[in-house]
Scaffold this active site. Sequence first.
Site, mmCIF file in Angstrom:
data_model
loop_
_atom_site.group_PDB
_atom_site.id
_atom_site.type_symbol
_atom_site.label_atom_id
_atom_site.label_comp_id
_atom_site.label_asym_id
_atom_site.label_seq_id
_atom_site.Cartn_x
_atom_site.Cartn_y
_atom_site.Cartn_z
ATOM 1 N N LYS A 288 0.839 -1.195 0.000
ATOM 2 C CA LYS A 288 0.000 0.000 0.000
ATOM 3 C C LYS A 288 0.875 1.247 0.000
ATOM 4 C CE LYS A 288 -4.281 1.535 2.221
ATOM 5 N NZ LYS A 288 -5.283 1.174 3.219
ATOM 6 N N GLU A 373 -19.342 -5.624 10.513
ATOM 7 C CA GLU A 373 -20.276 -4.885 11.365
ATOM 8 C C GLU A 373 -21.295 -5.799 12.024
ATOM 9 O OE1 GLU A 373 -18.407 -2.038 8.625
ATOM 10 O OE2 GLU A 373 -19.340 -4.001 8.371
ATOM 11 N N ARG A 401 -25.392 -2.508 7.299
ATOM 12 C CA ARG A 401 -25.034 -3.924 7.186
ATOM 13 C C ARG A 401 -25.279 -4.691 8.481
ATOM 14 N NH1 ARG A 401 -19.313 -3.502 4.008
ATOM 15 N NH2 ARG A 401 -18.650 -2.577 5.956
#
Length: 635
Positions: A288, A373, A401
């Site tokens: 990244k 979640e 969600r």
Amino acid sequence: MGILERIHEPADLRRLSPRQLEELAAEIRAYLVEKVSRTGGHLGPNLGVVELTMAIHRVFSSPKDAIVFDTGHQSYVHKLLTDRQDFGKLRQEGGLSGYPSRAESIHDIVENSHATTALSWADGIARAFELDGAEDRRAVAVIGDGAMTGGMAWEALNNIAEDSERPLVIVLNDNGRSYAPTVGGVVRRLEPVRRLDSIRVNRSYENFMDWTKQTLQDAGTPGKMAYGALHSLKRGVKDIFVDAGIFDSLGLKYVGPVDGHSIQDLEEALTLARDYGGPVVVHAITEKGRGYKPAEEDSVDRFHAVGKIHPETGLPVAPARFGWTSIFAEEINVLAHENDRIIGVTAAMLRPVGLGPFSESFPDRVIDVGIAEQHSLTMSAGLAFAGFHPVVALYATFLNRGFDQLLMDVAMHRAPVTIMLDRAGVTGDDGASHNGMWDLSLAAMIPQLRAAAPRDGTQLRAFLHEAINVNGPTLVRYPKGDVPQEIPAIRKVGDFDVVGERTAQLPGCNVAVVAVGAMASNACAAVDLVAGDVGVTVIDPRWVLPVSSSLVEYLAGFDAVVTVEDGIVDGGVGTEIELALERSGARLPVERLGISKNFLSHAKRDVILEREGMSARAIAQAVSQAAGVRVRQVL
């Protein structure tokens, strides 16, 4: 003219030499740093997938082959390679979205940027290809940046791993991170196979590729392999490395780990997966922030998302202001020192939601569940049952969600769990999928859930203290951006505050404005803009759901009511107030202001509020109209 300027479609990539591909990768990184530093956006994730995206587009033929990105914020390179090279207004009104967008290109499939969905999308597409007999088409799911910690990804894998010949390629972009280093057992299981050193030291990968090339040559049909060669490849795919991690235990064919910054290695692995004829995982190790020194040296989030920055240093153009989030971060840390039963819970967003200081003070009392979640809420119900008070900090859009878990596991069991929803309401630049505008309508459906919306920073601190002391589920929601100046109460009436007022000069035109949370600023500003002799009283209900009986009784004394909320107008707080007034027998007009039931295109928050009729001027017009209607009714 650079090479990037000559790329108008993925097919253009296939005409480039290895040297030109390296030059193009460097151009793309320079372009991203230059452009995203001016507009803000997801810089680190895209710097990490330059070679990977190039290789995917060289091996597969989009849009015939369906390429699905999860999460969508790693699609900037994909946009550049599919004739979208104007990033001047990225994530601004009239400019490119920060995520894939069907309105922009036939190469984009999945518009929402919520993680863990790509495998299900790709599985559905691959099933359709299989049913249609489209043997020359493939579905490609590019998943990573922490998304493999999400439960939905594993639900999809469970189905994909069944005995099938579906033409599905799963590209695992493994950078070991989401916003921060990825957590959980999945990461520990992948860690032994994700080290790039193994690629350089263990020659089995290169030996297998040499064997594959020879097999293709022996078959005599490199483009369409003979059955015997294909059968041999199927036997060998999963054995490139002895330890294929958890994918091997699922029975999925596995290629890797592959150097995600070597186009040659990537192309060989992706070609093998493409031609296999069934589900294959290609495990690519990427970095990244690759190629941008400030990102590479950042150990926290590798420049996951940035505002406007100085490209040379990576430093912000303006001092970073975290507004509402910073207030929550300070106050939860204070409360954690006072109360050892408070537990912080986050879903792969420890620092973005403000739990960083709490975690530094009490690392054993902050739980990062990954992009999960649903699990975060039900686990919190378990913590509450065992005597703790979990504080679950999420972006409001991601509460969607976990709705079933909030309803059935938290609320039905009256679990003392506090949910802090950051970036509630209109977020603007992040586009349709990130506006946190559904939370109040969802909360309104849930029995035994108390919801609060602070109008300023002082109220946010107060609500957090109050919520911790409620023996049941609570929700506190606040927007993205700067905190307004404190709005003191003119007076308290029961359990709510009056925060703005102007006396009526004529009878029959006293209007109450019920302002939910952050909309109190615009509502107070509207008082001086109201036409004529209309009386206006601005009310902050504080705990907005369920609607209190004292508020209903107070509102019944007015001639009309206007409600304004930074959420869906249908089914939200305004609707609940109107229904409560009807049930009480009060007969007065109620004008509800809020967000229309639409998906909002990306634009600045203030622009969207103006467009949705929630600016101070729009509130004033609604008040004047409501008063006029009431006067006409009386006459």
